[in-house]
Design a protein around this motif. Sequence first.
Motif, PDB file in Angstrom:
ATOM      1  N   ASN A  55     -47.682  20.293  29.494  1.00 46.00           N
ATOM      2  CA  ASN A  55     -47.935  21.458  30.325  1.00 46.00           C
ATOM      3  C   ASN A  55     -49.231  21.294  31.105  1.00 46.00           C
ATOM      4  O   ASN A  55     -50.194  20.717  30.594  1.00 46.00           O
ATOM      5  CB  ASN A  55     -48.049  22.673  29.390  1.00 46.00           C
ATOM      6  CG  ASN A  55     -47.961  23.999  30.092  1.00 46.00           C
ATOM      7  OD1 ASN A  55     -48.245  24.113  31.275  1.00 46.00           O
ATOM      8  ND2 ASN A  55     -47.591  25.016  29.339  1.00 46.00           N
ATOM      9  N   LYS A  87     -43.088  21.029  34.712  1.00 47.15           N
ATOM     10  CA  LYS A  87     -43.458  20.366  33.469  1.00 47.15           C
ATOM     11  C   LYS A  87     -42.353  20.570  32.443  1.00 47.15           C
ATOM     12  O   LYS A  87     -41.411  21.314  32.686  1.00 47.15           O
ATOM     13  CB  LYS A  87     -44.793  20.865  32.949  1.00 47.15           C
ATOM     14  CG  LYS A  87     -44.919  22.376  32.872  1.00 47.15           C
ATOM     15  CD  LYS A  87     -45.631  22.952  34.075  1.00 47.15           C
ATOM     16  CE  LYS A  87     -45.941  24.424  33.896  1.00 47.15           C
ATOM     17  NZ  LYS A  87     -46.798  24.946  34.928  1.00 47.15           N
ATOM     18  N   PHE A  94     -40.736  21.549  28.720  1.00 41.37           N
ATOM     19  CA  PHE A  94     -40.826  22.338  27.500  1.00 41.37           C
ATOM     20  C   PHE A  94     -39.642  21.955  26.618  1.00 41.37           C
ATOM     21  O   PHE A  94     -38.498  22.137  27.027  1.00 41.37           O
ATOM     22  CB  PHE A  94     -40.741  23.836  27.812  1.00 41.37           C
ATOM     23  CG  PHE A  94     -41.871  24.335  28.643  1.00 41.37           C
ATOM     24  CD1 PHE A  94     -42.989  24.889  28.055  1.00 41.37           C
ATOM     25  CD2 PHE A  94     -41.815  24.262  30.018  1.00 41.37           C
ATOM     26  CE1 PHE A  94     -44.034  25.363  28.820  1.00 41.37           C
ATOM     27  CE2 PHE A  94     -42.860  24.735  30.800  1.00 41.37           C
ATOM     28  CZ  PHE A  94     -43.967  25.284  30.201  1.00 41.37           C
ATOM     29  N   ARG A 131     -45.424  29.835  30.783  1.00 40.41           N
ATOM     30  CA  ARG A 131     -45.729  28.463  31.167  1.00 40.41           C
ATOM     31  C   ARG A 131     -47.213  28.130  31.083  1.00 40.41           C
ATOM     32  O   ARG A 131     -47.758  27.440  31.930  1.00 40.41           O
ATOM     33  CB  ARG A 131     -45.211  28.176  32.590  1.00 40.41           C
ATOM     34  CG  ARG A 131     -43.737  28.371  32.765  1.00 40.41           C
ATOM     35  CD  ARG A 131     -43.306  27.966  34.158  1.00 40.41           C
ATOM     36  NE  ARG A 131     -43.904  28.786  35.180  1.00 40.41           N
ATOM     37  CZ  ARG A 131     -43.257  29.677  35.909  1.00 40.41           C
ATOM     38  NH1 ARG A 131     -41.995  29.891  35.719  1.00 40.41           N
ATOM     39  NH2 ARG A 131     -43.883  30.363  36.836  1.00 40.41           N
ATOM     40  N   SER A 141     -40.010  23.603  34.063  1.00 44.09           N
ATOM     41  CA  SER A 141     -40.394  24.719  34.907  1.00 44.09           C
ATOM     42  C   SER A 141     -39.830  24.427  36.293  1.00 44.09           C
ATOM     43  O   SER A 141     -40.356  23.616  37.049  1.00 44.09           O
ATOM     44  CB  SER A 141     -41.912  24.846  34.970  1.00 44.09           C
ATOM     45  OG  SER A 141     -42.276  25.884  35.836  1.00 44.09           O
ATOM     46  N   THR A 154     -41.781  29.671  27.689  1.00 42.92           N
ATOM     47  CA  THR A 154     -41.441  28.981  28.927  1.00 42.92           C
ATOM     48  C   THR A 154     -41.510  29.900  30.128  1.00 42.92           C
ATOM     49  O   THR A 154     -41.566  29.439  31.254  1.00 42.92           O
ATOM     50  CB  THR A 154     -40.025  28.381  28.852  1.00 42.92           C
ATOM     51  OG1 THR A 154     -39.098  29.425  28.568  1.00 42.92           O
ATOM     52  CG2 THR A 154     -39.939  27.312  27.813  1.00 42.92           C
ATOM     53  N   SER A 161     -53.084  17.572  32.673  1.00 41.26           N
ATOM     54  CA  SER A 161     -52.083  18.255  31.854  1.00 41.26           C
ATOM     55  C   SER A 161     -52.497  18.137  30.395  1.00 41.26           C
ATOM     56  O   SER A 161     -53.480  17.466  30.067  1.00 41.26           O
ATOM     57  CB  SER A 161     -50.689  17.643  32.056  1.00 41.26           C
ATOM     58  OG  SER A 161     -50.216  17.847  33.369  1.00 41.26           O
TER      59      SER A 161
END
Length: 314
Positions: free
Chosen positions: A182, A192, A194, A273, A209, A270, A261
């Motif tokens: 992330n 990114k 998840f 985010r 995302s 999510t 990140s």
Amino acid sequence: MKLGTNDIGSVYLGTNAVQKVYLGTNEVWSSFSGGLLDTYSGAEAAYSLRRLSSSYTGSAIEVRRASDNSTQNIGFSGEDLDISNLQSFCSGTDGFVTTWYDQSGNGYDATQTTAANQPQIVSSGSVITQGGKPAVYTTASGNKNLNTGLLTLPVSGDIDLDFFAVINQQSSGNASHLFALNDNTTTTDRRKIFCYANDSATTISVRLSGGFILYDNTTTGQLLFNTNYQGGGGAFDSRINGSSLSVASFSNAGLNIQTSSGFQLISGDTNNRLLTDVSPDSIGYLQEVIFYLSDESSNRTGMETNINDFYSIY
């Protein structure tokens, strides 16, 4: 350690096998001869409750005990987590993970300084387990999160990515996950990853995302989960317990990983985010997660075998 010119393979105290030998405070011999990262090097981040590399000499986790809020590093006994030391430290009380150390060599330790947001590993003096092995547990009522903060990654954009995780996710809904890569923003184009979410009783997903891939799945409990993503329009393939999953639906705009990140373990949302998010969405257990910012498809069978040999999942 040698006896004369001969390597010593095992050491006993009476009939009990010894895991380590010390000279004063210096470890001079260990029964551990090598782990997954010795064979499959190059991981960007690696978190586990077992020792993954013969070159790694640090601890597995730092634990806070509830009785007096003291903390202590917990290392390994051979390949295994040092359960004896952990239970002795948390005798009669609960224990919570304050730091999960990165064994990759990159120093990407995942931490949590807020006591209420620390996931649990000991309950009333007993180590929490899954499949007979120690496990870190999060409950939705506790807003748990371990994260690395923002790092400077060596690659960015629509990159190759592979991850392997030993998990038991017990919550459902596409906002819940147990680990992520992330950049800590809600910027629309910051795609990114998840991974992963139990969308329903019959589907799971790897969430980006800006996109997702939804798989048919009814397998529950302790799982070995792997996703191989090849950037630039290549493969996007996930497996549970060594078997590829059937795609139910797909919407993928590709990754757009930012150099700045970080890695997130245990919980998050999510929809928000955010790397530091502690929304109470995830319930479940995490025992191991290894991230590669590279295509490891040629090694995935060997890695799955190594992981399953230790955890006996399937």
